[in-house]
Each structure stands twice: as C-alpha cells, then as structure tokens.
Design an enzyme around this catalytic site. Structure first.
Site: not given
Ligand code: 13P
Length: 250
Positions: A9, A11, A95, A97, A167, A173, A213
C-alpha cells in the site's frame, strides 16, 4: 491451501516517474515468485502507467479506495468500473486512515465491499483496533464489530474473493508491530467470525493479511503463524529491495 498474498500500500506517495521506477525495479529484482500472490496499490494517478508494465508479470494491480456507485454525480470519486477498466484486480477498503481522516464507517465500507464484489474486484477490507481499545482489553470486540458491520450481506460464494487485513492502528507507521502470538490470536478470532458470517469451509479459504510495520526483519515470524496468510505493507513497500525481501518470506 491459502496462497499467501503480499500487497504494498503505497498510500499518498510516489510521483508518476517514481511509481514507474519503483515498479520497474520491483519486476527486475523479483524474478519468478510463483507460489505467492503479489499486489501493488499505488495512488490513482499512477495506476494507468503501471498497468502495461505489470502485464505478463507476477505482480497485480490494486487501488487504495473506491466509491460504491458505478457512475454518476459523485465529484471526486472513482468507481469500481473505472478500476476494472484500468486493470485493477484488488481494492483496499476501509483502511484506518480512511476511517480516521475521511469519516468512513462500517456501513459505508460494507456498501463499497458489496459493489467491489459485484463488479469483479477483490476487496481487501481493513479492520483493527486503536491503542486505547487494546489497552482496555477490547481489541477483539472492536474487530469483530467492524467485521460484522463491514461484511454484511456478502453471499458465501462471494466470500472467497474477499481478503481481510488486520491492521492494529497503533502498529501502522510506528515501527511497533503486534507480536506474532497476538497477531495469530486476532487472526484466529477473525477466521472464527468469518465462519459465522459464511460457513467453516468458506472461512478456511479466505486470506487474512497482517499489516502494521511489517518489515524484512519481522515478516518471517509473522508469516509462520497458521492464520496469517499475507501482509499489507506500507512504508517498506516503497523500496523495491525491502518489498522483494518481504515477498520472499521464509
Ligand atoms: P506501515 O507498513 O507503514 O506500518 O503501514 C501499514 C499499512 O497501513 C498498510 O496498509
């Protein structure tokens, strides 16, 4: 039995040229990985440029979001038909976010998941608790509720085209990942809930990814867990060599 699904992803990262460079490096370094399914989910603006580059490779295309209507007066939105036309196979939905910054709730995510399946896209439906919910012992309750809300009315025969991504929000992150044992425990709960929403045999076919992560140095022990069937990778999917190492987990 369940083919591992490793998805990146990206983003809101990569310009057009950066996205093309990243995928070219990925294809070159990947070689033939036949037993794992690999997906990249770039921003909408990059999808069209990547489709011809990925044709005939082992890497498939996914989007990071979509709206549920096929077309119409929905300024700023992207429809499932548009994603299909451009070559997407997968679409990430709900997601954290999107839930946090764009107010998406389980009812909206459910409409999107139903529309994705109806139009032949495979939804990757994201669930996960925030830190306060884990600390207060409510993580499982929260995740089960998200699943029940976002996966309503999906027919059992459509369920096998669905992917769930667990997640934990506190792990995204942050470099702070769930322990393999905690992740496995949640994945088992998710599979149990999927069985209640369909049936036990169908639940055994659904891939459940872990995200938060995931890195080269923790992917192996996460993927060794019986109910972890893949990874949804953020930051580490933006560097070809890191993502290739993740895809080649042992
Ligand atoms: P990270 O791998 O940067 O922690 O992000 C995970 C994520 O949100 C994947 O959709």
């Amino acid at each position: 039995m369940r083919r591992p699904l490793l998805a990146g992803n990206w983003k809101m990262n990569t310009s057009l040229t950066e996205g093309v460079d990243l995928v070219e490096a990925l294809i070159e370094q990947l070689g033939a990985v036949t037993d794992h399914e690999i997906v990249v989910c770039p921003p909408f603006t990059v999808l069209g440029a990547l489709a011809p580059l990925l044709a005939g490779t082992s890497v498939q295309l996914g989007a990071q979001n979509m709206f549920y209507a096929a077309n119409g007066a929905y300024t700023g939105e992207i429809s499932p038909l548009m994603l299909r036309e451009i070559g997407c196979v997968y679409v990430i939905l709900g997601h954290s976010e999107r839930r946090q910054y764009f107010g998406e709730d389980d009812a909206l995510i459910n409409r999107k998941a139903l529309a994705a399946l109806e139009h032949g896209l495979r939804p990757i439906v994201c669930v996960g608790e925030v830190k306060a919910e884990r600390d207060s012992g409510r993580a499982e309750e929260v995740v089960v509720q998200q699943l029940r809300g976002s996966l309503q009315n999906i027919k059992p025969e459509q369920m096998q085209n669905l992917v769930v991504a667990y997640e934990p929000v506190w792990a995204i992150g942050t470099g702070d990942t769930a322990t393999p044992a905690d992740a496995q425990s949640m994945h088992a709960t998710i599979r149990h809930t999927l069985a209640e929403l369909s049936d036990a045999a169908t639940a055994q076919t659904i891939r459940i990814q872990y995200g938060g992560s995931v890195k080269a140095d923790n992917v192996d022990e996460l993927m060794a867990q019986p109910d972890i069937d893949g990874a949804l990778v953020g930051g580490a999917s933006l560097k070809a060599s890191d993502f290739v190492r993740i895809v080649r987990f042992q």
